[in-house]
Design a protein around this motif. Sequence first.
Motif, PDB file in Angstrom:
ATOM      1  N   GLY A  59      42.722  38.918  50.087  1.00 25.91           N
ATOM      2  CA  GLY A  59      42.219  40.279  49.963  1.00 25.91           C
ATOM      3  C   GLY A  59      41.265  40.427  48.796  1.00 25.91           C
ATOM      4  O   GLY A  59      41.003  39.464  48.072  1.00 25.91           O
ATOM      5  N   PRO A  60      40.739  41.614  48.619  1.00 23.37           N
ATOM      6  CA  PRO A  60      40.896  42.795  49.487  1.00 23.37           C
ATOM      7  C   PRO A  60      40.007  42.731  50.725  1.00 23.37           C
ATOM      8  O   PRO A  60      38.831  42.395  50.626  1.00 23.37           O
ATOM      9  CB  PRO A  60      40.465  43.950  48.577  1.00 23.37           C
ATOM     10  N   GLY A  61      40.597  43.010  51.856  1.00 22.67           N
ATOM     11  CA  GLY A  61      39.837  43.052  53.102  1.00 22.67           C
ATOM     12  C   GLY A  61      39.189  41.744  53.485  1.00 22.67           C
ATOM     13  O   GLY A  61      38.130  41.748  54.121  1.00 22.67           O
ATOM     14  N   GLY A  62      39.799  40.623  53.121  1.00 23.28           N
ATOM     15  CA  GLY A  62      39.258  39.311  53.467  1.00 23.28           C
ATOM     16  C   GLY A  62      38.117  38.847  52.592  1.00 23.28           C
ATOM     17  O   GLY A  62      37.511  37.818  52.882  1.00 23.28           O
ATOM     18  N   HIS A  63      37.834  39.558  51.496  1.00 21.31           N
ATOM     19  CA  HIS A  63      36.700  39.185  50.650  1.00 21.31           C
ATOM     20  C   HIS A  63      36.964  37.922  49.824  1.00 21.31           C
ATOM     21  O   HIS A  63      36.022  37.350  49.266  1.00 21.31           O
ATOM     22  CB  HIS A  63      36.326  40.345  49.716  1.00 21.31           C
ATOM     23  N   THR A  64      38.205  37.491  49.698  1.00 18.88           N
ATOM     24  CA  THR A  64      38.511  36.244  48.994  1.00 18.88           C
ATOM     25  C   THR A  64      39.189  35.233  49.918  1.00 18.88           C
ATOM     26  O   THR A  64      39.789  34.267  49.429  1.00 18.88           O
ATOM     27  CB  THR A  64      39.414  36.504  47.772  1.00 18.88           C
ATOM     28  N   ASN A  65      39.088  35.448  51.200  1.00 21.48           N
ATOM     29  CA  ASN A  65      39.660  34.483  52.136  1.00 21.48           C
ATOM     30  C   ASN A  65      38.758  33.260  52.238  1.00 21.48           C
ATOM     31  O   ASN A  65      37.530  33.383  52.318  1.00 21.48           O
ATOM     32  CB  ASN A  65      39.815  35.117  53.517  1.00 21.48           C
ATOM     33  N   VAL A  66      39.345  32.068  52.199  1.00 20.74           N
ATOM     34  CA  VAL A  66      38.601  30.816  52.310  1.00 20.74           C
ATOM     35  C   VAL A  66      39.177  30.014  53.471  1.00 20.74           C
ATOM     36  O   VAL A  66      40.245  30.338  54.007  1.00 20.74           O
ATOM     37  CB  VAL A  66      38.656  30.006  51.001  1.00 20.74           C
ATOM     38  N   LEU A  67      38.476  28.962  53.859  1.00 20.78           N
ATOM     39  CA  LEU A  67      38.874  28.215  55.044  1.00 20.78           C
ATOM     40  C   LEU A  67      40.249  27.567  54.884  1.00 20.78           C
ATOM     41  O   LEU A  67      41.033  27.530  55.832  1.00 20.78           O
ATOM     42  CB  LEU A  67      37.823  27.151  55.347  1.00 20.78           C
ATOM     43  N   ALA A  68      40.546  27.025  53.699  1.00 27.40           N
ATOM     44  CA  ALA A  68      41.852  26.397  53.507  1.00 27.40           C
ATOM     45  C   ALA A  68      42.973  27.418  53.630  1.00 27.40           C
ATOM     46  O   ALA A  68      44.029  27.146  54.225  1.00 27.40           O
ATOM     47  CB  ALA A  68      41.901  25.717  52.137  1.00 27.40           C
ATOM     48  N   GLU A 120      44.914  43.141  35.872  1.00 25.66           N
ATOM     49  CA  GLU A 120      45.408  44.380  36.465  1.00 25.66           C
ATOM     50  C   GLU A 120      44.656  45.588  35.898  1.00 25.66           C
ATOM     51  O   GLU A 120      43.976  45.478  34.870  1.00 25.66           O
ATOM     52  CB  GLU A 120      46.910  44.516  36.193  1.00 25.66           C
ATOM     53  N   PRO A 121      44.789  46.749  36.549  1.00 28.96           N
ATOM     54  CA  PRO A 121      44.082  47.948  36.040  1.00 28.96           C
ATOM     55  C   PRO A 121      44.379  48.255  34.573  1.00 28.96           C
ATOM     56  O   PRO A 121      43.494  48.685  33.843  1.00 28.96           O
ATOM     57  CB  PRO A 121      44.598  49.059  36.968  1.00 28.96           C
ATOM     58  N   GLU A 122      45.620  48.051  34.145  1.00 28.92           N
ATOM     59  CA  GLU A 122      45.973  48.269  32.743  1.00 28.92           C
ATOM     60  C   GLU A 122      46.153  46.952  32.008  1.00 28.92           C
ATOM     61  O   GLU A 122      46.873  46.893  30.998  1.00 28.92           O
ATOM     62  CB  GLU A 122      47.262  49.103  32.653  1.00 28.92           C
ATOM     63  N   GLY A 123      45.516  45.896  32.497  1.00 26.36           N
ATOM     64  CA  GLY A 123      45.644  44.589  31.885  1.00 26.36           C
ATOM     65  C   GLY A 123      44.778  44.425  30.652  1.00 26.36           C
ATOM     66  O   GLY A 123      44.017  45.316  30.253  1.00 26.36           O
ATOM     67  N   SER A 124      44.874  43.234  30.059  1.00 28.62           N
ATOM     68  CA  SER A 124      44.204  42.982  28.777  1.00 28.62           C
ATOM     69  C   SER A 124      42.684  43.003  28.897  1.00 28.62           C
ATOM     70  O   SER A 124      41.994  43.400  27.955  1.00 28.62           O
ATOM     71  CB  SER A 124      44.670  41.632  28.215  1.00 28.62           C
ATOM     72  N   TRP A 173      40.447  43.961  38.648  1.00 27.07           N
ATOM     73  CA  TRP A 173      39.359  43.044  38.990  1.00 27.07           C
ATOM     74  C   TRP A 173      39.580  42.344  40.325  1.00 27.07           C
ATOM     75  O   TRP A 173      38.620  41.930  40.976  1.00 27.07           O
ATOM     76  CB  TRP A 173      39.195  42.005  37.883  1.00 27.07           C
ATOM     77  N   LEU A 174      40.810  42.217  40.739  1.00 24.19           N
ATOM     78  CA  LEU A 174      41.109  41.521  41.991  1.00 24.19           C
ATOM     79  C   LEU A 174      41.197  42.469  43.181  1.00 24.19           C
ATOM     80  O   LEU A 174      41.294  42.010  44.316  1.00 24.19           O
ATOM     81  CB  LEU A 174      42.426  40.750  41.855  1.00 24.19           C
ATOM     82  N   ALA A 175      41.173  43.764  42.935  1.00 21.09           N
ATOM     83  CA  ALA A 175      41.229  44.742  44.024  1.00 21.09           C
ATOM     84  C   ALA A 175      39.867  45.288  44.388  1.00 21.09           C
ATOM     85  O   ALA A 175      39.734  46.007  45.380  1.00 21.09           O
ATOM     86  CB  ALA A 175      42.170  45.897  43.646  1.00 21.09           C
ATOM     87  N   ASN A 176      38.853  44.958  43.607  1.00 18.28           N
ATOM     88  CA  ASN A 176      37.497  45.417  43.882  1.00 18.28           C
ATOM     89  C   ASN A 176      36.777  44.357  44.721  1.00 18.28           C
ATOM     90  O   ASN A 176      36.623  43.212  44.279  1.00 18.28           O
ATOM     91  CB  ASN A 176      36.751  45.639  42.570  1.00 18.28           C
ATOM     92  N   PRO A 177      36.323  44.684  45.922  1.00 15.61           N
ATOM     93  CA  PRO A 177      35.662  43.673  46.767  1.00 15.61           C
ATOM     94  C   PRO A 177      34.442  43.037  46.117  1.00 15.61           C
ATOM     95  O   PRO A 177      34.120  41.889  46.406  1.00 15.61           O
ATOM     96  CB  PRO A 177      35.273  44.461  48.024  1.00 15.61           C
TER      97      PRO A 177
END
Length: 300
Positions: free
Chosen positions: A246-255, A133-137, A156-160
């Motif tokens: 997300g974000p915006g389908g950048h981590t979408n996979v076929l499964a 998260e933004p304020e994570g470890s 880290w997970l919100a940045n494409p």
Amino acid sequence: MATRWREWLTGWAFVFPAVALFAVMGVYTIGSGLALSFASWNGFTPEWIWVGLENYADLLWADPSLAPGVRRAAWNTLQVCVAVPLLTVLISLPLAVTLNSVRRLRGLLRSVYFLPYVTTGIATYYAWRYLLEPEGSINLMLRSAGLGSLAQPQGWLANPSTALWTLILILVWSAVPTATLLYLTGLQAIDPSMVEAARIDGAAPRQVLRRIIVPLLTPMTAGIVLLGVRDSLHGFQIFLIMTNGGPGGHTNVLALETYELAFFKGLAPTLGLSSALGWLLFVGAVLLTLANARLLRRVR
């Protein structure tokens, strides 16, 4: 003759429940899933609407609202299928060689490295979400080490540009323990006299690893790569829990796309599309399995 028939019937009496369960849960399910891939159905209407190969065409090119997302998911899946097995091998092989050479606390070290595998996956994924998260470890440690420029203010997970590779690294982290134990098993099966003879002939440790250990472990490497590719093709829990594509389908996979089409399109008749995409994944997995078997035959 009567005794033989009695033994035959007795054997089938024990086997029949398992065969019947497999026929109902396996053969019927597979057959109905294949038939559904040629139909349009929303899961509620009493009848299917047969559309032939239209579902496959829509997934691959015909439907402009669907095909681009499937192609992006396919590209993401390809990156995961290549990166996860490759990084797993590059990390687990040196780690296994190091652990195999350790004499003290070997059992403790193996247990420590195996912990990511025995930890519940969902709990691990939620723990990683908090860390990223933004304020994570992760960001906190980077800032404390004077590397604040590398921190991700949005997480880290919100940045494409970082989301997919962050998930890939987590998948590698969870796959390394099993691969390391497999390599340790292979290393212990190598005749020590071969390694000793190479060292007596003046071979450096790097040459022993490259010329002797790595070739002998090639079948094990092929198996680890196949497991990594299989998990990359069919595993979607981490993508669902941590980013939901997300974000915006950048981590979408076929499964994950298959899962979304099946359960999150309301009353739209997309179960046939989901089944068709699942069968495309199945065909891809079969082709990769055949390629791996051919590679193993060449190695042997």
